[in-house]
Design a protein around this motif. Structure first.
Motif, PDB file in Angstrom:
ATOM      1  N   TRP A 142      46.590  41.570  31.120  1.00 59.56           N
ATOM      2  CA  TRP A 142      45.276  42.167  31.342  1.00 59.56           C
ATOM      3  C   TRP A 142      44.257  41.176  31.908  1.00 59.56           C
ATOM      4  CZ3 TRP A 142      40.490  41.077  29.181  1.00 59.56           C
ATOM      5  CH2 TRP A 142      40.479  40.155  28.124  1.00 59.56           C
ATOM      6  N   VAL A 143      44.358  39.901  31.502  1.00 58.05           N
ATOM      7  CA  VAL A 143      43.374  38.919  31.986  1.00 58.05           C
ATOM      8  C   VAL A 143      43.491  38.751  33.498  1.00 58.05           C
ATOM      9  CG1 VAL A 143      42.707  36.493  31.945  1.00 58.05           C
ATOM     10  CG2 VAL A 143      43.161  37.688  29.803  1.00 58.05           C
ATOM     11  N   ASP A 144      44.704  38.600  33.991  1.00 56.92           N
ATOM     12  CA  ASP A 144      44.893  38.448  35.431  1.00 56.92           C
ATOM     13  C   ASP A 144      44.487  39.716  36.179  1.00 56.92           C
ATOM     14  OD1 ASP A 144      45.828  35.871  35.144  1.00 56.92           O
ATOM     15  OD2 ASP A 144      47.938  36.464  35.106  1.00 56.92           O
ATOM     16  N   GLU A 145      44.804  40.869  35.590  1.00 59.93           N
ATOM     17  CA  GLU A 145      44.419  42.136  36.216  1.00 59.93           C
ATOM     18  C   GLU A 145      42.898  42.249  36.306  1.00 59.93           C
ATOM     19  OE1 GLU A 145      46.091  44.301  37.711  1.00 59.93           O
ATOM     20  OE2 GLU A 145      48.068  44.634  36.846  1.00 59.93           O
ATOM     21  N   ALA A 146      42.221  41.938  35.206  1.00 53.59           N
ATOM     22  CA  ALA A 146      40.759  42.033  35.198  1.00 53.59           C
ATOM     23  C   ALA A 146      40.134  40.988  36.111  1.00 53.59           C
ATOM     24  CB  ALA A 146      40.238  41.883  33.773  1.00 53.59           C
ATOM     25  N   ALA A 147      40.710  39.782  36.125  1.00 57.29           N
ATOM     26  CA  ALA A 147      40.167  38.726  36.978  1.00 57.29           C
ATOM     27  C   ALA A 147      40.237  39.114  38.456  1.00 57.29           C
ATOM     28  CB  ALA A 147      40.915  37.421  36.738  1.00 57.29           C
ATOM     29  N   ALA A 148      41.247  39.915  38.823  1.00 60.11           N
ATOM     30  CA  ALA A 148      41.361  40.361  40.213  1.00 60.11           C
ATOM     31  C   ALA A 148      40.201  41.262  40.609  1.00 60.11           C
ATOM     32  CB  ALA A 148      42.688  41.089  40.432  1.00 60.11           C
ATOM     33  N   LEU A 149      39.534  41.846  39.626  1.00 63.11           N
ATOM     34  CA  LEU A 149      38.349  42.665  39.897  1.00 63.11           C
ATOM     35  C   LEU A 149      37.133  41.812  40.244  1.00 63.11           C
ATOM     36  CD1 LEU A 149      38.742  45.239  37.006  1.00 63.11           C
ATOM     37  CD2 LEU A 149      38.763  45.817  39.433  1.00 63.11           C
ATOM     38  N   SER A 150      37.278  40.492  40.160  1.00 63.33           N
ATOM     39  CA  SER A 150      36.178  39.587  40.472  1.00 63.33           C
ATOM     40  C   SER A 150      36.299  38.966  41.862  1.00 63.33           C
ATOM     41  CB  SER A 150      36.111  38.466  39.422  1.00 63.33           C
ATOM     42  OG  SER A 150      35.854  39.002  38.147  1.00 63.33           O
ATOM     43  N   ALA A 151      37.307  39.391  42.607  1.00 63.29           N
ATOM     44  CA  ALA A 151      37.479  38.880  43.968  1.00 63.29           C
ATOM     45  C   ALA A 151      36.621  39.686  44.940  1.00 63.29           C
ATOM     46  CB  ALA A 151      38.953  38.969  44.376  1.00 63.29           C
ATOM     47  N   ARG A 152      36.364  39.106  46.088  1.00 62.26           N
ATOM     48  CA  ARG A 152      35.674  39.860  47.138  1.00 62.26           C
ATOM     49  C   ARG A 152      36.604  40.944  47.672  1.00 62.26           C
ATOM     50  NH1 ARG A 152      32.508  35.412  50.964  1.00 62.26           N
ATOM     51  NH2 ARG A 152      31.064  34.612  49.359  1.00 62.26           N
ATOM     52  N   PRO A 153      36.084  42.146  47.907  1.00 66.09           N
ATOM     53  CA  PRO A 153      36.944  43.249  48.354  1.00 66.09           C
ATOM     54  C   PRO A 153      37.067  43.310  49.868  1.00 66.09           C
ATOM     55  CG  PRO A 153      34.756  44.078  47.944  1.00 66.09           C
ATOM     56  CD  PRO A 153      34.708  42.599  47.631  1.00 66.09           C
ATOM     57  N   PRO A 154      38.134  43.917  50.360  1.00 63.91           N
ATOM     58  CA  PRO A 154      38.233  44.183  51.796  1.00 63.91           C
ATOM     59  C   PRO A 154      37.403  45.407  52.152  1.00 63.91           C
ATOM     60  CG  PRO A 154      40.123  45.108  50.677  1.00 63.91           C
ATOM     61  CD  PRO A 154      39.306  44.406  49.604  1.00 63.91           C
ATOM     62  N   LEU A 155      37.318  45.692  53.433  1.00 63.44           N
ATOM     63  CA  LEU A 155      36.711  46.931  53.912  1.00 63.44           C
ATOM     64  C   LEU A 155      37.853  47.840  54.345  1.00 63.44           C
ATOM     65  CD1 LEU A 155      34.344  48.715  54.824  1.00 63.44           C
ATOM     66  CD2 LEU A 155      34.322  47.443  56.990  1.00 63.44           C
ATOM     67  N   ASP A 156      38.011  48.957  53.652  1.00 64.32           N
ATOM     68  CA  ASP A 156      39.106  49.880  53.931  1.00 64.32           C
ATOM     69  C   ASP A 156      38.594  51.116  54.660  1.00 64.32           C
ATOM     70  OD1 ASP A 156      40.995  48.268  52.785  1.00 64.32           O
ATOM     71  OD2 ASP A 156      41.128  49.383  50.903  1.00 64.32           O
ATOM     72  N   LEU A 157      39.403  51.587  55.594  1.00 59.07           N
ATOM     73  CA  LEU A 157      39.090  52.760  56.401  1.00 59.07           C
ATOM     74  C   LEU A 157      40.300  53.686  56.426  1.00 59.07           C
ATOM     75  CD1 LEU A 157      37.752  50.704  59.457  1.00 59.07           C
ATOM     76  CD2 LEU A 157      36.374  51.550  57.551  1.00 59.07           C
ATOM     77  N   ARG A 158      40.057  54.956  56.686  1.00 57.53           N
ATOM     78  CA  ARG A 158      41.152  55.920  56.841  1.00 57.53           C
ATOM     79  C   ARG A 158      41.075  56.538  58.230  1.00 57.53           C
ATOM     80  NH1 ARG A 158      41.137  61.155  56.819  1.00 57.53           N
ATOM     81  NH2 ARG A 158      39.047  61.257  55.869  1.00 57.53           N
TER      82      ARG A 158
END
Length: 433
Positions: A142-158
């Motif tokens: 869970w710690v690694d999973e939650a820590a990934a929520l602290s990264a900068r996000p990409p810009l996603d398009l469809r």
């Protein structure tokens, strides 16, 4: 503006957010309005510092030995721009707008701190009260999973296949190094920004104005695909908001059948009309929030519930939300989720489906709500479908890229930044006998 002025502005905004417990987007907008001399590049750089500081507030506070606005601002610059303390001091030297540098002891602590010695909530960059809930929801990692929520996000398009295929969109967005998404078949991704950079404003591009693509996280795209909306079906998007999933469903259904888009909040729903026109989606009927939907009871092949939730899966994009979230707010969201599920069930025809989606990683809002719904509505006979099998059929080469959990004789799917590279999403599909 030089770096010192940008850092000082970021500290000012962080102080405002902390003092008034207000959304960071509002604080940044107000700062920009009162400092009109700041250019778009300055505002973007200030925003990067502020968002990075809020994403990693706990770990930065631990490393600095101080979680005040100034300490967090300096930590975000040192970390986000990859600067050594000496380089930062040199960059701020002679800048009359720069805030005073932290002391050597504090800077030494920041550089030498060992996060492995920190409590789990600090390493995960979450409030203490929610750590146990994330652990129960995500398990051992869970710690690694939650820590990934602290990264900068990409810009996603469809890519909107009603007007353009993905290759056409990729060609139009080539100047921004756009690439095909890993998982979503029509997804396009522009990588997370680095340093003081910023994402392009794709909404001013000709392709966007022509309706070739929409801004939509890859996880949201995958959730829509898992619903299995098919051409000719009758579909209700009960919590349509601005219409992102309705638009995705319309493309899946090749503009046939009928999608009823509804939402209780007219402000959230308002943007859908312009989006429908631009996208060329002709099979979507938008219902006024004041309009009764009783005439649709028992008629829908698919009822989709993109439920109101804490938004914990979107903390990369809205990091301030995790510091404002409270146990009371979580409890209120759970009540709303139960209510909207019960209402959604009324619209499902015999043999129809009910898709439940959240952008949360908390089991309280996800599997627990489905289990409670099944228990409350035992007489209706809803069963949990095998969403994991749907994922495997849709993405046979990515079966390990999501969490599949058993629930009431079926399976549910959870997407996370660490596993799927998307925002956090939960998907469950209920079948009516």
């Amino acid at each position: 503006m030089r770096l010192g002025g940008r850092l000082a502005a970021a500290i000012e905004v962080l102080s405002d957010v902390e003092a008034r417990r207000r959304p960071v987007a509002d604080a940044l907008k107000d700062w920009g309005l009162s400092h009109r001399f700041a250019g778009s590049g300055d505002r973007a750089a200030i925003g990067n510092i502020v968002y990075d500081a809020l994403r990693k507030k706990r770990s930065y506070g631990f490393r600095m030995g101080d979680d005040g606005a100034a300490a967090l601002g300096f930590a975000a610059v040192l970390d986000g721009l990859g600067m050594a303390p000496e380089a930062l001091a040199a960059a701020l030297d002679g800048d009359r707008f720069a805030p005073p540098m932290p002391g050597d002891d504090q800077l030494g602590r920041f550089v030498g701190a060992d996060l492995s010695e920190a409590p789990g909530a600090v390493r995960a960059d979450v409030p203490d009260w929610i750590a146990s809930r994330l652990e129960a929801s995500l398990g051992e990692g869970w710690v690694d999973e939650a820590a990934a929520l602290s990264a900068r996000p990409p810009l996603d398009l469809r890519a909107n296949v009603l007007k353009a295929d993905r290759d056409k969109v990729l060609k139009a967005l080539a100047p921004f190094d756009a690439t095909a998404s890993d998982l979503a078949p029509h997804g396009v991704r522009i990588a997370a920004i680095e340093g003081a950079g910023r994402h392009p404003n794709v909404q001013i591009e000709a392709g966007f104005q022509k309706g070739w693509f929409e801004v939509q996280d890859e996880g949201s795209q995958l959730a829509a695909l898992l619903s299995g909306a098919a051409p000719g079906e009758q579909v209700l998007d009960l919590c349509a908001g601005a219409g992102g999933k309705s638009l995705a469903l319309a493309a899946m259904m090749d503009n046939t059948g009928q999608i009823h888009a509804a939402d209780s909040d007219r402000h959230r729903l308002a943007p859908i009309h312009e989006r429908l026109s631009r996208a060329g989606s002709r099979n979507i009927q938008v219902h006024d929030p004041r309009e009764a939907l009783d005439g649709l009871f028992g008629m829908m092949d698919l009822t989709l519930v993109d439920a109101p939730c804490t938004g914990s899966g979107t903390w990369r994009r809205r990091p301030d939300a995790k510091w404002r979230l409270s146990e009371h707010a979580l409890a209120r969201r759970m009540e709303e989720q139960d209510a909207v599920l019960d209402r959604a069930a009324c619209f499902v025809r015999p043999g129809g489906r009910l898709a439940y989606i959240t952008c949360s990683l908390l089991a309280d809002e996800n599997a627990a709500r489905i289990a409670a719904f099944i228990e409350r509505n035992a007489e209706a006979g809803f069963t949990v479908a095998d969403a994991g099998a749907r994922w495997a059929a849709m993405l046979p080469e990515a079966t390990e890229r999501c969490r599949v959990s058993d629930l009431a004789g079926g399976t549910v799917v959870t997407m996370t930044p660490k596993l799927t590279g998307t925002d956090g999403f939960f998907f469950a599909l209920l079948q009516k006998p």
